[in-house]
Design a protein around this motif. Sequence first.
Motif, PDB file in Angstrom:
ATOM      1  N   PRO A  19       0.885  -1.263  -0.104  1.00 13.57           N
ATOM      2  CA  PRO A  19      -0.005   0.013   0.072  1.00 13.57           C
ATOM      3  C   PRO A  19       0.713   1.149  -0.025  1.00 13.57           C
ATOM      4  O   PRO A  19       2.100   1.196   0.495  1.00 13.57           O
ATOM      5  CB  PRO A  19      -0.845  -0.017   1.248  1.00 13.57           C
ATOM      6  CG  PRO A  19      -0.778  -1.678   1.674  1.00 13.57           C
ATOM      7  CD  PRO A  19       0.475  -1.908   1.194  1.00 13.57           C
ATOM      8  N   PRO A  20       0.371   2.332  -0.395  1.00  5.34           N
ATOM      9  CA  PRO A  20       0.883   3.652  -0.593  1.00  5.34           C
ATOM     10  C   PRO A  20       1.685   4.206   0.799  1.00  5.34           C
ATOM     11  O   PRO A  20       2.612   4.432   0.873  1.00  5.34           O
ATOM     12  CB  PRO A  20       0.040   4.696  -1.175  1.00  5.34           C
ATOM     13  CG  PRO A  20      -1.113   3.865  -1.763  1.00  5.34           C
ATOM     14  CD  PRO A  20      -0.991   2.415  -1.050  1.00  5.34           C
ATOM     15  N   ALA A  21       0.842   3.887   1.971  1.00  4.21           N
ATOM     16  CA  ALA A  21       1.316   4.263   3.148  1.00  4.21           C
ATOM     17  C   ALA A  21       2.760   3.517   3.576  1.00  4.21           C
ATOM     18  O   ALA A  21       3.597   4.082   4.136  1.00  4.21           O
ATOM     19  CB  ALA A  21       0.200   4.039   4.293  1.00  4.21           C
ATOM     20  N   VAL A  22       2.711   2.245   3.489  1.00  5.77           N
ATOM     21  CA  VAL A  22       3.685   1.268   3.895  1.00  5.77           C
ATOM     22  C   VAL A  22       4.797   1.638   3.027  1.00  5.77           C
ATOM     23  O   VAL A  22       5.882   1.607   3.156  1.00  5.77           O
ATOM     24  CB  VAL A  22       3.350  -0.064   3.643  1.00  5.77           C
ATOM     25  CG1 VAL A  22       4.389  -0.946   3.887  1.00  5.77           C
ATOM     26  CG2 VAL A  22       1.843  -0.423   4.483  1.00  5.77           C
ATOM     27  N   THR A  23       4.582   1.862   1.641  1.00  3.49           N
ATOM     28  CA  THR A  23       5.457   2.245   0.640  1.00  3.49           C
ATOM     29  C   THR A  23       6.229   3.294   1.145  1.00  3.49           C
ATOM     30  O   THR A  23       7.546   3.347   1.184  1.00  3.49           O
ATOM     31  CB  THR A  23       5.114   2.306  -0.665  1.00  3.49           C
ATOM     32  OG1 THR A  23       4.579   1.200  -1.498  1.00  3.49           O
ATOM     33  CG2 THR A  23       6.163   2.956  -1.832  1.00  3.49           C
ATOM     34  N   ALA A  24       5.564   4.395   1.617  1.00  3.63           N
ATOM     35  CA  ALA A  24       6.062   5.607   1.785  1.00  3.63           C
ATOM     36  C   ALA A  24       7.209   5.414   3.206  1.00  3.63           C
ATOM     37  O   ALA A  24       8.151   5.912   3.102  1.00  3.63           O
ATOM     38  CB  ALA A  24       4.898   6.518   2.122  1.00  3.63           C
ATOM     39  N   ALA A  25       6.503   4.859   4.408  1.00  2.00           N
ATOM     40  CA  ALA A  25       7.181   4.759   5.360  1.00  2.00           C
ATOM     41  C   ALA A  25       8.535   3.855   5.280  1.00  2.00           C
ATOM     42  O   ALA A  25       9.619   4.105   5.897  1.00  2.00           O
ATOM     43  CB  ALA A  25       6.337   4.019   6.663  1.00  2.00           C
ATOM     44  N   THR A  26       8.325   2.744   4.523  1.00  2.00           N
ATOM     45  CA  THR A  26       9.378   1.667   4.395  1.00  2.00           C
ATOM     46  C   THR A  26      10.467   2.526   3.670  1.00  2.00           C
ATOM     47  O   THR A  26      11.858   2.379   3.798  1.00  2.00           O
ATOM     48  CB  THR A  26       9.069   0.383   3.772  1.00  2.00           C
ATOM     49  OG1 THR A  26       8.391   0.797   2.492  1.00  2.00           O
ATOM     50  CG2 THR A  26       8.391  -0.433   4.992  1.00  2.00           C
ATOM     51  N   GLY A  27      10.072   3.336   2.826  1.00  2.00           N
ATOM     52  CA  GLY A  27      11.029   3.997   1.740  1.00  2.00           C
ATOM     53  C   GLY A  27      11.965   5.123   2.696  1.00  2.00           C
ATOM     54  O   GLY A  27      12.992   5.347   2.299  1.00  2.00           O
ATOM     55  N   VAL A  28      11.161   5.902   3.471  1.00  2.00           N
ATOM     56  CA  VAL A  28      11.838   6.453   4.487  1.00  2.00           C
ATOM     57  C   VAL A  28      12.988   5.939   5.361  1.00  2.00           C
ATOM     58  O   VAL A  28      14.084   6.349   5.644  1.00  2.00           O
ATOM     59  CB  VAL A  28      11.027   7.470   5.170  1.00  2.00           C
ATOM     60  CG1 VAL A  28      11.710   8.413   6.182  1.00  2.00           C
ATOM     61  CG2 VAL A  28      10.285   8.191   4.587  1.00  2.00           C
ATOM     62  N   ASP A  29      12.465   4.788   5.605  1.00  2.00           N
ATOM     63  CA  ASP A  29      13.379   3.913   6.536  1.00  2.00           C
ATOM     64  C   ASP A  29      14.753   3.388   5.727  1.00  2.00           C
ATOM     65  O   ASP A  29      15.895   3.479   6.366  1.00  2.00           O
ATOM     66  CB  ASP A  29      12.644   2.657   6.903  1.00  2.00           C
ATOM     67  CG  ASP A  29      13.612   1.578   7.978  1.00  2.00           C
ATOM     68  OD1 ASP A  29      14.158   2.043   8.649  1.00  2.00           O
ATOM     69  OD2 ASP A  29      13.479   0.296   7.691  1.00  2.00           O
TER      70      ASP A  29
ATOM     71  N   LEU B  26      11.111   7.677  -4.406  1.00  2.00           N
ATOM     72  CA  LEU B  26       9.747   7.144  -3.721  1.00  2.00           C
ATOM     73  C   LEU B  26       8.568   7.878  -3.949  1.00  2.00           C
ATOM     74  O   LEU B  26       7.750   7.310  -3.778  1.00  2.00           O
ATOM     75  CB  LEU B  26      10.401   7.857  -2.279  1.00  2.00           C
ATOM     76  CG  LEU B  26       9.672   7.318  -1.054  1.00  2.00           C
ATOM     77  CD1 LEU B  26       9.251   5.878  -1.088  1.00  2.00           C
ATOM     78  CD2 LEU B  26      10.142   7.826   0.336  1.00  2.00           C
ATOM     79  N   LYS B  27       8.618   9.125  -4.424  1.00  3.61           N
ATOM     80  CA  LYS B  27       7.219   9.727  -4.537  1.00  3.61           C
ATOM     81  C   LYS B  27       6.638   8.963  -5.687  1.00  3.61           C
ATOM     82  O   LYS B  27       5.389   8.755  -5.592  1.00  3.61           O
ATOM     83  CB  LYS B  27       7.433  11.103  -4.894  1.00  3.61           C
ATOM     84  CG  LYS B  27       6.205  11.849  -5.098  1.00  3.61           C
ATOM     85  CD  LYS B  27       6.346  13.476  -5.143  1.00  3.61           C
ATOM     86  CE  LYS B  27       5.165  14.364  -5.070  1.00  3.61           C
ATOM     87  NZ  LYS B  27       4.317  14.228  -6.218  1.00  3.61           N
ATOM     88  N   ARG B  28       7.382   8.689  -6.800  1.00  2.86           N
ATOM     89  CA  ARG B  28       6.823   7.798  -7.955  1.00  2.86           C
ATOM     90  C   ARG B  28       6.212   6.405  -7.420  1.00  2.86           C
ATOM     91  O   ARG B  28       5.011   6.330  -7.797  1.00  2.86           O
ATOM     92  CB  ARG B  28       7.721   7.543  -8.770  1.00  2.86           C
ATOM     93  CG  ARG B  28       7.871   8.879  -9.826  1.00  2.86           C
ATOM     94  CD  ARG B  28       9.023   8.819 -11.057  1.00  2.86           C
ATOM     95  NE  ARG B  28       9.027   7.203 -11.577  1.00  2.86           N
ATOM     96  CZ  ARG B  28      10.075   7.023 -12.647  1.00  2.86           C
ATOM     97  NH1 ARG B  28      11.031   7.741 -12.756  1.00  2.86           N
ATOM     98  NH2 ARG B  28       9.686   5.876 -13.209  1.00  2.86           N
ATOM     99  N   ALA B  29       6.868   5.668  -6.505  1.00  2.00           N
ATOM    100  CA  ALA B  29       6.305   4.503  -6.130  1.00  2.00           C
ATOM    101  C   ALA B  29       5.029   4.520  -5.103  1.00  2.00           C
ATOM    102  O   ALA B  29       4.432   3.803  -5.383  1.00  2.00           O
ATOM    103  CB  ALA B  29       7.804   3.892  -5.446  1.00  2.00           C
ATOM    104  N   VAL B  30       5.177   5.774  -4.371  1.00  2.00           N
ATOM    105  CA  VAL B  30       4.024   5.974  -3.767  1.00  2.00           C
ATOM    106  C   VAL B  30       2.768   6.008  -4.509  1.00  2.00           C
ATOM    107  O   VAL B  30       1.631   5.911  -4.170  1.00  2.00           O
ATOM    108  CB  VAL B  30       4.205   7.162  -2.422  1.00  2.00           C
ATOM    109  CG1 VAL B  30       2.603   7.393  -1.903  1.00  2.00           C
ATOM    110  CG2 VAL B  30       5.229   6.674  -1.796  1.00  2.00           C
TER     111      VAL B  30
END
Length: 374
Positions: free
Chosen positions: A179-189, A222-226
């Motif tokens: 999901p987008p929210a998980v993609t975003a958080a894991t990407g920041v990690d 990251l933004k594109r993946a989200v």
Amino acid sequence: MSTLGRLITIHQPRRLEIGAGAAAKVGEWADFSTRTLIVATAATAPYAERLGLSGAVKVIDDVPAEPDLPAFESVLETARSFQPDLVVGLGGGSVLDIAKLVAALWNGKQSLPDVVGPNRVAGRTTPLVQVATTAGTGSEAGIRALVTDPETKSKMAVESPFLIADLAILDPELTYSVPPAVTAATGVDAMAHCVEAFTNIRAHDLIDGYARMGFALVGKYLKRAVEDGSDVEARAGMMLASYYGGICLGPVNTAAGHALAYPLGTRLSLPHGLANAIIFPHVLAFNQPVAALKTAEVAAALGLRDADSQDALKDAAFGFCRDLGIEMRLKAHGANADDLGCWAEEAHAIRRLMDNNPRDMSVADVHAIYKEAY
């Protein structure tokens, strides 16, 4: 000052496959195997069919997001009953960490408490394949594994070259459904791994190269993946960023950012990536006075504009994470303000990470950051 003269050791998987459809390479590589144990979750277990494995296959599909010692011992018991000649981790960081430990310990005499710390694993005779299904922890690239101690709620950290994978798979198709929210958080990690290693007091010129490539990929993709989970280029770019972050962890490791994130996982039950995303802007800004040039590189790679001062940098980094759809307030995640002081003491006591930070951070400093994040 150059650090090229300082000794470091890097361990990487013996073989890496990256690209759409790479998961099928597992079966080609594992033609020796007749009994394969796959460590997964309910969400990732269906991907087992893509691995092309033959022979007897046992799938464990109930590894929790933040596995504790009893959860690990349950998987270990299953492994000992099944007696695999290949272990495959199929999932995010927690799954991959459990797979590492199971491959090393299932047929030996050591328990998990016996191997906590650096270089205590006696050896490993079972081949290990790590198939990442998220782009965050970089665990598929690393020699560390973390399991929560249910009594202390702290992380039991194992570090050993015997935990490195024989084959690592980065197949962006396995991340399409994240999901987008998980993609975003894991990407920041993934980004935090690179940034914390880059600004670390143990930083090394060689690792700086991996870190720069990692956070540059995050800034680009990251933004594109989200926004489009099926963007194969963005997904592959983020998996590579995560992999680079995993390489950074081996010889350098993270610092205060991850120390502050751990109590949010063990006490508040936040996913690891989300906890790191919430903390990231605050620690980046805290360290800026003593790591100005490197911090400026990070800001430029992420497109953070007008971020010369600490406050401006914090606001820009906060906005970067918020605009990805991440809820950045601890209060919104159920935190109680009265608990922040205890969490601050707990985070400050994680000296294996805190001692790496480029700027000394007191308990009061940690508490202040938690209150700002609240």
